[in-house]
Design an enzyme around this catalytic site. Structure first.
Site, mmCIF file in Angstrom:
data_model
loop_
_atom_site.group_PDB
_atom_site.id
_atom_site.type_symbol
_atom_site.label_atom_id
_atom_site.label_comp_id
_atom_site.label_asym_id
_atom_site.label_seq_id
_atom_site.Cartn_x
_atom_site.Cartn_y
_atom_site.Cartn_z
ATOM 1 N N CYS A 230 45.750 29.023 37.373
ATOM 2 C CA CYS A 230 45.666 29.798 36.123
ATOM 3 C C CYS A 230 47.001 30.423 35.716
ATOM 4 O O CYS A 230 47.236 30.663 34.524
ATOM 5 C CB CYS A 230 44.572 30.851 36.232
ATOM 6 S SG CYS A 230 44.502 31.691 37.808
ATOM 7 N N HIS B 258 46.446 37.003 32.554
ATOM 8 C CA HIS B 258 47.506 37.077 33.555
ATOM 9 C C HIS B 258 48.847 37.315 32.845
ATOM 10 O O HIS B 258 49.227 36.569 31.930
ATOM 11 C CB HIS B 258 47.593 35.775 34.351
ATOM 12 C CG HIS B 258 46.429 35.538 35.268
ATOM 13 N ND1 HIS B 258 45.455 36.472 35.528
ATOM 14 C CD2 HIS B 258 46.103 34.443 36.013
ATOM 15 C CE1 HIS B 258 44.574 35.976 36.385
ATOM 16 N NE2 HIS B 258 44.944 34.742 36.689
HETATM 17 P P1 NAP Z 1 33.032 31.892 40.993
HETATM 18 O O1 NAP Z 1 32.841 32.829 39.878
HETATM 19 O O2 NAP Z 1 32.941 32.403 42.388
HETATM 20 O O3 NAP Z 1 31.964 30.677 40.815
HETATM 21 C C1 NAP Z 1 31.756 29.719 41.820
HETATM 22 C C2 NAP Z 1 30.740 28.685 41.371
HETATM 23 O O4 NAP Z 1 30.584 27.715 42.422
HETATM 24 C C3 NAP Z 1 29.344 29.240 41.101
HETATM 25 O O5 NAP Z 1 28.739 28.491 40.060
HETATM 26 C C4 NAP Z 1 28.617 28.973 42.398
HETATM 27 O O6 NAP Z 1 27.203 28.829 42.260
HETATM 28 C C5 NAP Z 1 29.202 27.608 42.749
HETATM 29 N N1 NAP Z 1 29.040 27.272 44.162
HETATM 30 C C6 NAP Z 1 29.173 28.068 45.256
HETATM 31 N N2 NAP Z 1 28.927 27.361 46.378
HETATM 32 C C7 NAP Z 1 28.644 26.100 45.981
HETATM 33 C C8 NAP Z 1 28.301 24.899 46.675
HETATM 34 N N3 NAP Z 1 28.221 24.860 48.010
HETATM 35 N N4 NAP Z 1 28.069 23.786 45.967
HETATM 36 C C9 NAP Z 1 28.161 23.794 44.592
HETATM 37 N N5 NAP Z 1 28.471 24.893 43.883
HETATM 38 C C10 NAP Z 1 28.717 26.026 44.578
HETATM 39 O O7 NAP Z 1 34.451 31.144 40.906
HETATM 40 P P2 NAP Z 1 35.346 30.818 39.595
HETATM 41 O O8 NAP Z 1 36.283 31.931 39.337
HETATM 42 O O9 NAP Z 1 34.467 30.323 38.515
HETATM 43 O O10 NAP Z 1 36.263 29.660 40.145
HETATM 44 C C11 NAP Z 1 35.801 28.322 40.277
HETATM 45 C C12 NAP Z 1 36.980 27.411 40.590
HETATM 46 O O11 NAP Z 1 37.910 27.477 39.506
HETATM 47 C C13 NAP Z 1 37.768 27.811 41.850
HETATM 48 O O12 NAP Z 1 38.258 26.647 42.479
HETATM 49 C C14 NAP Z 1 38.916 28.626 41.289
HETATM 50 O O13 NAP Z 1 40.037 28.632 42.138
HETATM 51 C C15 NAP Z 1 39.200 27.868 40.002
HETATM 52 N N6 NAP Z 1 39.876 28.653 38.964
HETATM 53 C C16 NAP Z 1 39.427 29.887 38.602
HETATM 54 C C17 NAP Z 1 40.096 30.590 37.604
HETATM 55 C C18 NAP Z 1 39.658 31.947 37.146
HETATM 56 O O14 NAP Z 1 40.383 32.557 36.323
HETATM 57 N N7 NAP Z 1 38.531 32.503 37.601
HETATM 58 C C19 NAP Z 1 41.200 30.008 36.970
HETATM 59 C C20 NAP Z 1 41.622 28.738 37.363
HETATM 60 C C21 NAP Z 1 40.949 28.079 38.352
HETATM 61 P P3 NAP Z 1 26.128 29.965 42.653
HETATM 62 O O15 NAP Z 1 26.015 30.897 41.461
HETATM 63 O O16 NAP Z 1 24.880 29.187 42.875
HETATM 64 O O17 NAP Z 1 26.625 30.665 43.879
#
Ligand code: NAP
Length: 374
Positions: free
Chosen positions: A152, A245
């Site tokens: 990000c 950010h």
């Molecule tokens: P998050 O809010 O923690 O969401 C995680 C997601 O993954 C939820 O839908 C969760 O589902 C699901 N999940 C958890 N365990 C799983 C499994 N075993 N199998 C399939 N799905 C599963 O995280 P996020 O911030 O959205 O980030 C997601 C990805 O994007 C990460 O790799 C992160 O590094 C990347 N990212 C994030 C940002 C940001 O600004 N947040 C920016 C760039 C990249 P449940 O609700 O069922 O637990």
């Protein structure tokens, strides 16, 4: 352009919710499949997800049932395009399965970003990297593949840097980040750790930022990625800001440039809008980089929504006593830094014909074949 069915893996998370928001009225794509963890499978989206965005959860999605998070066993047909927003260890296991089943996996996770045959793409910066998809083993069998968007912080940073690299060349770069809490997902960092505080550590973030910037600003030689030759040093901090950010950047250029020339080059940067023949992508901002003249800009509260969250706002360009120039930038981490970036990648893939799967078997028969082979 025909409206294509898409799926979201990790649909309930911080990035997954952004996908749902940004896809709600998308002219080219329609959500037909959603999945998250096993805890959520079988539940309706409204029961499984704590919706955190200020726009209402679309009624159709609220009633959709979360499917198993593997290509098999879905009660609805698996779409050919899968947006993935799961943690990298989960992505490492799941994304190749979807690619093997014949899906184009457009990923936010870091699991495959540095892969030798996996493009890491920001369309305005390095769209030529997408040709490397054709080298992926699954592309030749099922037609599926993995494309990634950067960390990000890297996305917001490479937009203004790409201009400097193209016109003057970058020798050295130092960047210090102030990253919003939504970058850690939901619920993310504990409120008692972050309120009134700054945390000078985000696991693996500095390494990712350094290597991804070099890959993004590099080229492709004989099908192999050739990273840019700039030296990059990054320091990353978590700050008590909800979204957005901020990054403080110092840069040493290979050739001299004046402040007026640099600002003019940022303002002229319209790589996806180059006249009558331009590729118009629905999520592309009119200006990928906006320069704000105010002495105290950019700020998350004032500048976050510029270009619908897809623009990097830059300000405070001034001489640097260590390098040549320093400036501050702001980028929306869950829009340009995540879901919006993946959506823009999907749009350019559509325009380039990379979603033309007609010569490959439909996903269901690919699944049958792979289970026969197993
Ligand atoms: P998050 O809010 O923690 O969401 C995680 C997601 O993954 C939820 O839908 C969760 O589902 C699901 N999940 C958890 N365990 C799983 C499994 N075993 N199998 C399939 N799905 C599963 O995280 P996020 O911030 O959205 O980030 C997601 C990805 O994007 C990460 O790799 C992160 O590094 C990347 N990212 C994030 C940002 C940001 O600004 N947040 C920016 C760039 C990249 P449940 O609700 O069922 O637990």
């Amino acid at each position: 352009m025909e409206r294509r069915q898409v799926g979201i893996l990790g649909a309930t998370g911080a990035v997954g919710q952004r996908f749902i928001q940004l896809l709600a009225n998308h002219p080219w794509f329609e959500i037909s499949w959603i999945a998250a963890s096993d805890r959520s499978a079988g539940k309706t989206y409204e029961d499984a997800c704590k919706w955190r965005l200020s726009t209402p959860l679309p009624e159709r999605i609220a009633k959709m049932v979360l499917q198993p998070n593997v290509p098999e066993g879905s009660a609805v047909e698996l779409p050919r395009i899968i947006f993935s927003s799961v943690d990298s260890d989960i992505a490492k296991e799941l994304e190749p399965k979807f690619a093997a089943a014949g899906c184009a996996v457009i990923s936010n996770s870091s699991a495959f970003r540095m892969g030798a045959d996996v493009p890491l793409v920001v369309p305005e910066v390095n769209v030529d990297h997408l040709d490397v998809i054709e080298q992926q083993a699954t592309r030749k069998t099922s037609g599926g593949y993995i494309v990634t968007n950067p960390n990000c912080c890297a996305i917001g940073l490479v937009l203004p840097l790409a201009v400097l690299e193209q016109k003057w060349g970058i020798e050295k770069l130092f960047v210090s980040t102030m990253q919003a809490v939504s970058g850690a997902g939901y619920p993310g960092v504990a409120s008692l750790d972050i309120l009134g505080n700054v945390i000078p550590y985000i696991k693996n973030e500095e390494e990712k930022l350094q290597e991804e910037v070099a890959k993004l600003l590099g080229g492709v030689n004989d099908g192999a990625f050739a990273p840019g030759d700039m030296t990059v040093s990054a320091m990353c901090h978590r700050v008590p800001v909800i979204d957005g950010h901020t990054e403080a950047v110092s840069v040493k250029l290979k050739k001299p440039a004046t402040a007026e020339e640099i600002i003019a080059a940022w303002r002229a940067f319209k790589p996806l809008h180059q006249g009558a023949d331009a590729t118009h992508l629905p999520s592309a901002p009119d200006s990928p980089v906006v320069y704000e003249e105010g002495v105290d800009r950019p700020q998350p509260r004032l500048d976050l929504e510029t270009g619908n969250g897809m623009t990097t706002t830059v300000g405070r360009l001034r001489p640097c006593t260590l390098f040549d120039w320093k400036f501050t930038l702001l980028s929306h981490n869950t829009i340009r830094g995540a879901a919006g970036a993946a959506l823009l990648n999907a749009e350019i893939l559509a325009v380039l014909g990379k979603f033309d799967f007609r010569k490959y078997p439909p996903v269901n028969s690919a699944r049958e074949e792979s289970s026969v082979n197993a």
